[in-house]
Design an enzyme around this catalytic site. Structure first.
Site, PDB file in Angstrom:
ATOM      1  N   GLY A  23       2.451  -4.897   9.896  1.00 42.92           N
ATOM      2  CA  GLY A  23       0.914  -4.637   9.618  1.00 42.92           C
ATOM      3  C   GLY A  23       1.444  -3.697   8.466  1.00 42.92           C
ATOM      4  O   GLY A  23       2.346  -2.709   8.513  1.00 42.92           O
ATOM      5  N   THR A  25      -2.646   2.442   5.095  1.00 45.06           N
ATOM      6  CA  THR A  25      -2.421   3.674   4.105  1.00 45.06           C
ATOM      7  C   THR A  25      -1.449   4.061   3.161  1.00 45.06           C
ATOM      8  O   THR A  25      -0.852   4.148   2.451  1.00 45.06           O
ATOM      9  CB  THR A  25      -3.708   4.435   4.087  1.00 45.06           C
ATOM     10  OG1 THR A  25      -5.006   3.622   4.808  1.00 45.06           O
ATOM     11  CG2 THR A  25      -3.874   5.091   2.554  1.00 45.06           C
ATOM     12  N   GLY A  79       1.993   3.339   5.150  1.00 45.37           N
ATOM     13  CA  GLY A  79       2.753   2.499   5.545  1.00 45.37           C
ATOM     14  C   GLY A  79       3.162   1.589   5.866  1.00 45.37           C
ATOM     15  O   GLY A  79       1.785   1.102   5.886  1.00 45.37           O
ATOM     16  N   VAL A 137       4.604  -1.290   8.431  1.00 41.66           N
ATOM     17  CA  VAL A 137       4.809  -1.176  10.211  1.00 41.66           C
ATOM     18  C   VAL A 137       6.018  -2.915  10.164  1.00 41.66           C
ATOM     19  O   VAL A 137       5.758  -3.843  10.135  1.00 41.66           O
ATOM     20  CB  VAL A 137       4.140  -1.572  11.071  1.00 41.66           C
ATOM     21  CG1 VAL A 137       4.694  -1.683  12.312  1.00 41.66           C
ATOM     22  CG2 VAL A 137       3.439   0.084  11.143  1.00 41.66           C
ATOM     23  N   ASP A 151     -10.031  12.088  18.372  1.00 36.17           N
ATOM     24  CA  ASP A 151     -10.217  10.812  17.226  1.00 36.17           C
ATOM     25  C   ASP A 151     -10.701   9.642  18.136  1.00 36.17           C
ATOM     26  O   ASP A 151      -9.336   8.593  18.101  1.00 36.17           O
ATOM     27  CB  ASP A 151      -9.845  10.983  16.500  1.00 36.17           C
ATOM     28  CG  ASP A 151     -10.057   9.589  15.651  1.00 36.17           C
ATOM     29  OD1 ASP A 151     -11.387   8.873  15.537  1.00 36.17           O
ATOM     30  OD2 ASP A 151      -9.391   8.930  14.350  1.00 36.17           O
TER      31      ASP A 151
END
Length: 393
Positions: A66, A69, A71, A73, A181
């Site tokens: 993936g 914004t 970095g 993975v 969140d």
């Protein structure tokens, strides 16, 4: 990455609603568990290492899992143990708030629970260009994607999922951490989606907005995602109970396929959040047990004092007994009959999944509805509180 190491508990005053102006100078102290003299804490087993991760420790795959914004993975296999991890590479030049990132890492080092994604190691290049996080690999995708894709998600399965959610919240709160969140996009499944939901493990990710707290003190930063944020957060005076409101909204979404508070803009959504008027449409909720609706009402309460704690919610019959009065009706069957114009329809993607407008420190008078897209799986992104809004496509 020694600067991210755990240290004595933070007393960062800008986060406290009752702080005096003279005390509003941030400190560099980071959250940490209190450890008895001579004891050993979980954070001490999470190593901060200099050097290039791919040369010294991990074989890293070229293909990315993936791109976020801040970095990318990829999978990495430890050269000695052969353990497979999710490796996130974060260029320092893209970090707009290094102290927030350090706080996120410090909090993750505290967490040691099966319902929370694990951080194993952190690395920092000798030239200090990149930071690397070696984390638990979660290959099952996001929670809500699993629900929609399965088509066989019954109320009993929803109770199983919510029990995992509440256990993780209980652990965080016992360790004086408020997530701030919680939403379906911030829960990943450990194994691939061929695994039945009842046999899978749910993991909380993304601690970018999390903060430590002290009992009796209030937090003040207005932070979160409009669909799931608690009304008291909008007043800049709230406690960890805001996480339980978010859990109640998640439960509502699991059982009907759309959020309880919707609108054409963030401002409209937040206005409905403040009112806190729950509606259970007969068409969509006629096959949901009264126990489930009772628990949602006790979580989605505008008064935090009347809202259930995580411990109390875990003792509710719907959670403790796994929806004992549930009817055998799947979410797929509920969604099949939905028509345009139902509550939340304008925020629902194909298949019923609510749009993620993104999390940030926001204003109640924010503009048009936002849709920054799904977060990348496996590891959390650093939050940019000043990210510009995206318009609905």
């Amino acid at each position: 990455m020694g600067a991210c190491a755990a240290s004595p508990r933070s007393t960062e005053r800008p986060e406290r609603a009752d702080a005096s102006p003279s005390s509003r100078t941030p400190t560099l102290l980071m959250p940490a568990k209190e450890i008895k003299q001579g004891g050993i804490g979980h954070a001490q087993f999470i190593l901060d290492k200099p050097g290039k991760i791919q040369d010294d420790v991990y074989h890293m795959e070229q293909q990315t899992l993936g791109q976020g914004t801040y970095g990318s993975v990829c999978k990495g296999r430890h050269k000695v143990t052969k353990a497979v991890r999710a490796i996130k590479t974060i260029p320092k030049g893209k970090m707009r708030n290094i102290e927030r990132f350090k706080r996120e890492i410090a909090i993750m080092k505290m967490m040691d629970h099966p319902g929370i994604v694990k951080l194993y190691e952190t690395f920092e290049d000798i030239d200090q260009r990149n930071i690397y996080l070696a984390m638990e690999l979660c290959e099952g995708g996001e929670l809500f994607d699993k629900i929609i894709a399965s088509g066989r998600f019954a109320e009993v399965e929803a109770a199983h999922v919510m029990q995992q959610v509440l256990r993780a919240i209980f652990y965080m709160h016992m360790n004086r951490i408020c997530h701030r969140d919680l939403k379906p996009e911030n829960f990943l499944l450990l194994t691939k989606d061929t695994e039945p939901i009842l046999n899978n493990v749910l993991k909380i990710i993304d601690f970018g907005l999390s903060h430590d707290f002290k009992p009796g003190e209030f937090m003040s930063t207005r932070a979160g995602t409009p669909f799931y944020v608690a009304p008291e957060v909008l007043t800049s005076r709230y406690t960890e109970r805001c996480d339980l409101w978010s859990a109640g909204v998640i439960m509502y979404v699991l059982l009907c396929g759309y959020p309880p508070f919707s609108g054409k803009s963030d401002g409209e959504v937040l206005s409905k959040v403040k009112q806190g008027c729950l509606h259970f449409s007969h068409r969509d909720w006629r096959n949901v047990s009264d126990d489930a609706k009772d628990l949602i009402r006790m979580l989605v309460k505008t008064s935090p004092q009347e809202r259930l704690s995580a411990e109390q919610a875990l003792q509710h019959a719907w959670i403790a007994q796994k929806a004992p009065k549930a009817a055998s009706v799947t979410l797929e069957e509920k969604l099949r009959g939905q028509a345009p114009g139902l509550p939340g329809a304008e925020q629902v993607q194909e298949g019923g999944a609510p749009r993620d407008r993104g999390a940030a420190e926001f204003r109640a008078d924010s503009g048009p509805a936002q849709h920054p897209g799904r977060r990348q799986p496996c590891v959390p992104d650093e939050l940019d509180p000043h990210r510009r809004p995206y318009q609905h496509p």
